[in-house]
Design an enzyme around this catalytic site. Structure first.
Site, mmCIF file in Angstrom:
data_model
loop_
_atom_site.group_PDB
_atom_site.id
_atom_site.type_symbol
_atom_site.label_atom_id
_atom_site.label_comp_id
_atom_site.label_asym_id
_atom_site.label_seq_id
_atom_site.Cartn_x
_atom_site.Cartn_y
_atom_site.Cartn_z
ATOM 1 N N GLN A 127 0.825 -1.212 0.000
ATOM 2 C CA GLN A 127 0.000 0.000 0.000
ATOM 3 C C GLN A 127 0.856 1.257 0.000
ATOM 4 O O GLN A 127 0.491 2.264 -0.598
ATOM 5 C CB GLN A 127 -0.927 0.013 1.211
ATOM 6 C CG GLN A 127 -2.073 -0.955 1.113
ATOM 7 C CD GLN A 127 -2.913 -0.728 -0.139
ATOM 8 O OE1 GLN A 127 -3.560 0.295 -0.277
ATOM 9 N NE2 GLN A 127 -2.887 -1.673 -1.049
ATOM 10 N N HIS A 177 -54.119 14.107 1.883
ATOM 11 C CA HIS A 177 -53.625 12.750 2.086
ATOM 12 C C HIS A 177 -54.734 11.877 2.687
ATOM 13 O O HIS A 177 -54.973 10.751 2.249
ATOM 14 C CB HIS A 177 -52.418 12.746 3.041
ATOM 15 C CG HIS A 177 -51.120 13.093 2.384
ATOM 16 N ND1 HIS A 177 -50.867 14.333 1.857
ATOM 17 C CD2 HIS A 177 -49.998 12.346 2.175
ATOM 18 C CE1 HIS A 177 -49.637 14.354 1.353
ATOM 19 N NE2 HIS A 177 -49.092 13.152 1.529
#
Length: 429
Positions: free
Chosen positions: A255, A415
């Protein structure tokens, strides 16, 4: 590598800080390039390819002839390796396919979700000092499995206007044929906005330098989705007295060679192992062609000696590494304690490089601590989950009153009425 012995918990946060990435000075340049590409399309891309990649291109698109030529020049052994990696990546991601489960939440109320592929995705593949042809496989393979209709790949050309042949072979292997010779910020802009040549996509994947990362973050604010925020690559290795110092040092250096801003972390429950790994790093460093890069990375890195494996895991979870290698004797027990990590490698033989290339897992992972909230790229990264529901008259009557009461108490009368008219209709039959 600096060794810190038995630090107190209160000091972990400062010890585990990543190198600071300040992109503020880049933002003006990045925004200017992106705006130019948005307004001027191919013309802007041509100019930035000359400016940043130093090449005057005859065409932005890679031709079938160029792909065929690449197949001829790439070594047969490498082609076989690419095919093996592709096969394993395909197997792993195929296993992530979702089955459609229908659930009756109440009598007459049936709900389910369906996975639908993102229609157009863009893949950015770096092609500078390390042409990442493996990333082509990691990004394109799940995109094909998901069923994305259009897969656009951008990668910078060399000074002669050619794309690295291995990148083209990997693209052919993974089934990608829309490939463009565009690098850097201009590539992100081309995919985010679309040009006369490059199609606009809905989500952009792939790693890159600070400019590419800044560009991805900028276009994600309003124009296109991105895979995840990201920083430099990193690995954390947990070791004990049974670990192989040569293996551990090799994993850390694998890495460290990525870039000067990469970071590696060793957490050891053995002081003797920490010292052995440190010496082994010095020995292996001298053999690396990218030694100078690795040396700079190691300046950002350290080894922490922990009291025991439980504390070692606590430190790792606090760090939330992109790659976590558990190279201890009790790796199975420690694996159960992993909370924050991008990808985990268990046992002395599971090197991080295996996941980078050919084991089958995806190497596009969250870095810089983002593993606390993000996972790496997988099949779901290319799929939207759309929910469905079907409600019968019985279902209306089973949940209708609850819907009315909740809507009424949120003061959303329209609603409520949408359910009320249905209930009334059913009651009047």
């Amino acid at each position: 590598m600096k060794i810190v012995r038995y630090p107190e918990r209160k000091d972990w946060k400062s010890l585990l800080e990543r190198p600071h990435i300040d992109v503020s000075e880049l933002n003006g340049v990045v925004k200017s390039i992106l705006e130019d590409v948005r307004e001027n399309g191919d013309d802007a891309v041509w100019r930035y390819e000359m400016k940043f990649d130093g090449v005057s291109l005859d065409a932005l698109s890679v031709t079938e002839q160029e792909i065929d030529n690449a197949v001829k020049v790439v070594d047969a052994g490498l082609k076989e390796a690419i095919e093996l990696a592709h096969s394993n990546i395909e197997k792993f991601h195929m296993a992530q396919q979702m089955s459609e489960n229908r659930v009756e939440t109440s009598p007459g109320v049936c709900c389910w979700q369906k996975g639908v592929a993102i229609q157009k995705v863009g893949l950015y593949i770096p092609g500078g000092t390390a042409p990442l042809f493996s990333t082509v496989l990691m990004l394109a393979t799940p995109a094909k499995i998901a069923g994305c209709e259009e897969i656009v790949l951008c990668t910078p050309p060399d000074k002669n206007g050619n794309v690295n042949p291995a990148i083209l072979v990997a693209a052919k292997t993974a089934g990608v044929n829309k490939i463009y010779k565009i690098g850097g910020v201009q590539a992100i802009g081309a995919m985010a906005y679309g040009t006369e040549t490059v199609p606009k996509v809905y989500k952009i994947f792939g790693p890159g330098n600070r400019f590419v990362m800044a560009a991805k973050q900028h276009v994600s604010l309003s124009d296109v989705a991105i895979d995840m925020p990201a920083g430099p690559s990193e690995v954390c290795v947990i070791a004990d007295e049974s670990s192989n110092a040569e293996f551990v040092a090799a994993d850390l250096l694998s890495q460290a060679e990525h870039g000067a801003d990469s970071q590696v972390l060793l957490i050891s429950t053995s002081e003797a192992m920490a010292e052995q790994v440190s010496m082994e790093i010095e020995r292996q460093l001298e053999l690396l062609p990218r030694r100078d890069i690795a040396v700079q990375s190691l300046e950002n890195s350290l080894c922490i000696v922990a009291h025991d494996s439980s504390e070692a895991m606590d430190i790792s979870n606090t760090y939330a590494p992109e790659h976590l290698v558990i190279a201890t004797e009790d790796y199975e027990q420690l694996a159960e304690k992993v909370i924050n990590a991008g990808s985990v490698f268990l046992g002395k033989y599971a090197c991080e490089s295996a996941g980078d290339y050919a084991s089958g897992t995806n190497h596009t992972l969250p870095t810089h601590g983002y593993a606390m909230a993000y996972n790496g790229v997988n099949l779901d990264s290319y799929i939207r989950k759309i929910t469905f529901q079907h409600i019968t008259p019985e279902g209306v009557m089973s949940i209708g009153r609850a819907v009315e009461l909740m809507a009424e108490n949120e003061h959303l009368d329209a609603h409520k009425n949408a359910m009320t008219v249905r209930m009334r209709n059913i009651e009047n039959k």
